[in-house]
Design an enzyme around this catalytic site. Structure first.
Site, PDB file in Angstrom:
ATOM      1  N   ILE A 410       0.819  -1.201   0.000  1.00  0.00           N
ATOM      2  CA  ILE A 410       0.000   0.000   0.000  1.00  0.00           C
ATOM      3  C   ILE A 410       0.854   1.253   0.000  1.00  0.00           C
ATOM      4  O   ILE A 410       0.525   2.256  -0.650  1.00  0.00           O
ATOM      5  CB  ILE A 410      -0.959  -0.057   1.205  1.00  0.00           C
ATOM      6  CG1 ILE A 410      -1.957  -1.207   1.007  1.00  0.00           C
ATOM      7  CG2 ILE A 410      -1.692   1.258   1.401  1.00  0.00           C
ATOM      8  CD1 ILE A 410      -2.577  -1.727   2.273  1.00  0.00           C
ATOM      9  N   ASP A 411       1.982   1.215   0.696  1.00  0.00           N
ATOM     10  CA  ASP A 411       2.863   2.380   0.765  1.00  0.00           C
ATOM     11  C   ASP A 411       3.428   2.714  -0.611  1.00  0.00           C
ATOM     12  O   ASP A 411       3.387   3.865  -1.060  1.00  0.00           O
ATOM     13  CB  ASP A 411       3.994   2.091   1.753  1.00  0.00           C
ATOM     14  CG  ASP A 411       4.468   3.332   2.488  1.00  0.00           C
ATOM     15  OD1 ASP A 411       3.821   4.390   2.358  1.00  0.00           O
ATOM     16  OD2 ASP A 411       5.476   3.253   3.201  1.00  0.00           O
TER      17      ASP A 411
END
Length: 669
Positions: A410-411
């Site tokens: 997600i980062d």
């Protein structure tokens, strides 16, 4: 300076050119030693120009950037032990690895896990064994110091489980004295406590092959004894009392005894089926480049597990796996060899793209377009393990590494989308479609509390951390401040600042602020990173700079600024509050602090001016910064990272935003 299509230096964009001509005669700030720094805007523009030129010169012809990812000598030691176990250890590799390992030894004989850190027992044991493999004799002064340090720390018996597993492979430790890890774990359904999906993806990829290793309990002939690393060679594993049965530790210690008993009566057919299913699980997750998850530890244990199940070294799976491990090696000009735990091209490329764009490079500059082309090719459009908790969610995202289609994170996805939006690409429809897929996937990965973890949604079970086997680092992936902040910032740039899902993320961030005004940093060191991530997100999402949470953070950043004008935070802040916000000034951490303060409207404040002056004055002539300190986090305190590109991208981003202002969130295009 910028790179033309042939890689030579060219002109920067008009914003940079204008800034470089600034005659800021009334500007002053405290720099190194407190000296005045007149013409600060001009100095910042010149520093940014040099940094742009340096970063462009490092771009690969395919469009990506990748700095070395430095961790600690356990990577190098375990690589040698693997090769010794498989019978493929060669003299050149051993000599080069030993050269690197020796250079990392402290004066007291120990090895640390980060630059300037204290000695660490397991790292010292593994480094010592690796040097013994390289032919270093126990009576050599550096080896004798290391062995004495190990004995003073409790000897091998006090080492972490993973170190003792490596020693057990050669009979230096008894398998019977290790926690049991049955392969039948693979059969536990996804709803059952302690099933493999209760573990973070990095732990899951490591545990599954280790269940096979634990079941097989292989022992290769030891090339030498290690009696000198025991406090009492006659009693290498002195008995220790069990913890009270009323607590988690005592409960799981007793469960481990039950599992040891089960091993003696486990049905052979069931165990064989479990190991075969584990092998299928492992092979299904091997990436196209032969690695597993793009990280070294699962790859190492997967190779061992498959070898124990009969896969010879010439089998395509094994051959590809070993070749992938060779690619983790960084060969230095001095002949030494360092093993990277992971490689970070997607992360480095999106951060470099943001830095260059924010530093005034034209949005259609060939280097940025080439970077976007490469990032678009790296998009993951197939389902991975994340779908266990989010079935039906359409894929779309990016991983950290060159090849890791099973585990987009997600980062990276949030930062890639922020990077894509800064570039004017010749195929806007292709870019738009990728952004839409990435944002949709990211929103779908939101955890119940409103925040985001790194790889999975709602990976928050407390049980895995209680297992006797899990005595090293994080084994679950709960939501974190920094990842959530990057997602909120991305969603704001997509015109979704008022979306209820974004507002839940903002509320979670505000609730996580610590009493001192800072935020904890999970994936970077530490409160400087967390705070540097949150403030740009909050202001991008529309919170006014006068918001109390933002003002508290600004005051905290000012209070921990070093006398030289920079910022630094030592890794010891993860377990010692006295170190919070304290440490030698580094380029990356100074960049984070400045990014936060600039987002909070502090462009003309004394802390910002002093920080910018520090960056300008400490920059090297080639446009780079020197940074031996570790500012990246794998597991807080337990596993630390020096991302060699951090020292370039974050100072440049800060200088760019100081010169040209904050990037502006807009409507989704």
């Amino acid at each position: 300076m910028t790179a033309t299509t042939d890689g030579s230096a060219g002109a920067v964009g008009p914003r940079a050119a204008a800034a470089s001509n600034t005659n800021d005669t009334d500007a002053s700030a405290s720099g190194l030693g407190g000296t005045a720094a007149p013409g600060l805007d001009g100095a910042a523009a010149r520093a940014a120009e040099r940094a742009v030129g340096h970063l462009l010169a490092r771009q690969d012809p395919e469009g990506w950037w990748k700095g070395d990812l430095e961790t600690n000598v356990t990577m190098d030691a375990e690589d040698l032990l693997l090769r010794q176990f498989l019978g493929i250890l060669d003299a050149d590799t051993t000599r080069a690895a030993a050269l690197h390992i020796r250079r990392q030894q402290r004066e007291d004989g120990a090895w640390a896990t980060f630059y300037g850190g204290p000695g660490e027992l397991s790292a010292t044991i593994e480094a010592y064994v690796a040097l013994r493999l390289a032919g270093d004799l126990p009576e050599a002064p550096h080896m004798a110091r290391a062995a004495a340090w190990v004995r003073a720390g409790g000897g091998i018996a006090a080492a972490r489980v993973f170190t003792r597993i490596w020693l057990s492979l050669f009979g230096w430790w008894r398998w019977e004295d290790l926690p049991e890890l049955p392969p039948e774990l693979i059969f536990l359904p996804k709803w059952f406590p302690l099933n493999i999906y209760d573990f973070g993806c990095w732990a899951r990829q490591t545990i599954v092959p280790l269940t096979v290793v634990s079941a097989k309990r292989p022992v290769r002939p030891a090339p030498f004894p290690l009696d000198e690393l025991h406090t009492d060679p006659a009693l290498p594993n002195p008995p220790r009392p069990l913890a009270p049965a009323t607590g988690w530790d005592g409960l799981f210690q007793r469960l481990d005894k039950v599992l040891h008993g089960y091993r003696r009566v486990a049905p052979r057919a069931l165990r064989r089926t479990a190991m075969n299913q584990a092998a299928r699980w492992i092979i299904e997750r091997q990436e196209n480049d032969g690695c597993w998850g793009g990280i070294q530890p699962p790859a190492v244990y997967s190779v061992i597990a498959l070898h124990l199940l009969g896969y010879d070294l010439q089998h395509p799976v094994m051959r590809a796996g070993l070749e992938s491990l060779d690619r983790f090696a960084v060969w230095r000009e001095d002949g030494s060899r360092m093993i990277e735990a992971c490689q970070s091209p997607v992360w480095d490329t999106c951060l470099a793209t943001i830095a260059l764009a924010d530093a005034g490079l034209e949005p259609d500059h060939p280097a940025l377009v080439k970077a976007v082309d490469w990032m678009l090719d790296e998009e993951i459009t197939r389902t991975g393990d994340w779908a266990v908790r989010r079935p039906g969610l359409p894929p779309g995202g990016w991983a950290f590494e060159f090849h890791n289609d099973n585990y987009p994170d997600i980062d990276d996805t949030a930062e890639v989308l922020l990077a894509l939006r800064r570039v004017r690409h010749p195929d806007p429809a292709r870019l738009e479609a990728a952004v839409v897929r990435g944002a949709r996937w990211t929103l779908g990965m939101q955890s119940k509390g409103g925040a985001w973890g790194a790889f999975d949604a709602d990976n928050t079970s407390a049980l895995p951390n209680k297992l006797p086997f899990c005595d090293f680092g994080e084994v679950i992936d709960p939501p974190s401040v920094d990842v959530t902040a990057h997602v909120v910032e991305m969603l704001a740039f997509e015109g979704l600042a008022q979306d209820p899902r974004t507002r839940r993320g903002i509320d979670w961030l505000l609730a996580e602020q610590e009493p001192n005004g800072a935020w904890f940093g999970r994936w970077g060191v530490n409160h400087v990173y967390g705070t540097g991530s949150v403030l740009p997100a909050l202001t991008a999402a529309g919170l006014p700079v006068s918001h109390p949470a933002i003002r508290r953070a600004v005051r905290w950043l000012g209070s921990v600024q070093n006398e030289d004008g920079g910022w630094g935070e030592d890794l010891r802040s993860y377990h010692d509050e006295a170190w919070i916000g304290r440490g030698a000034s580094t380029a990356s951490q100074t960049g984070w602090a400045l990014i936060a303060l600039l987002a909070a409207g502090e462009r003309d404040s004394e802390p910002v001016r002093r920080g910018v002056a520090w960056l300008a004055e400490t920059q090297r002539e080639d446009g780079s910064w020197d940074e031996p300190y570790f500012t990246g986090t794998g597991f807080p305190w337990d596993f630390s990272i020096n991302y060699h590109l951090y020292r370039q991208v974050f100072p440049l981003t800060a200088l760019g935003r100081y010169l040209y202002g904050e990037p502006s969130p807009g409507k989704a295009r």
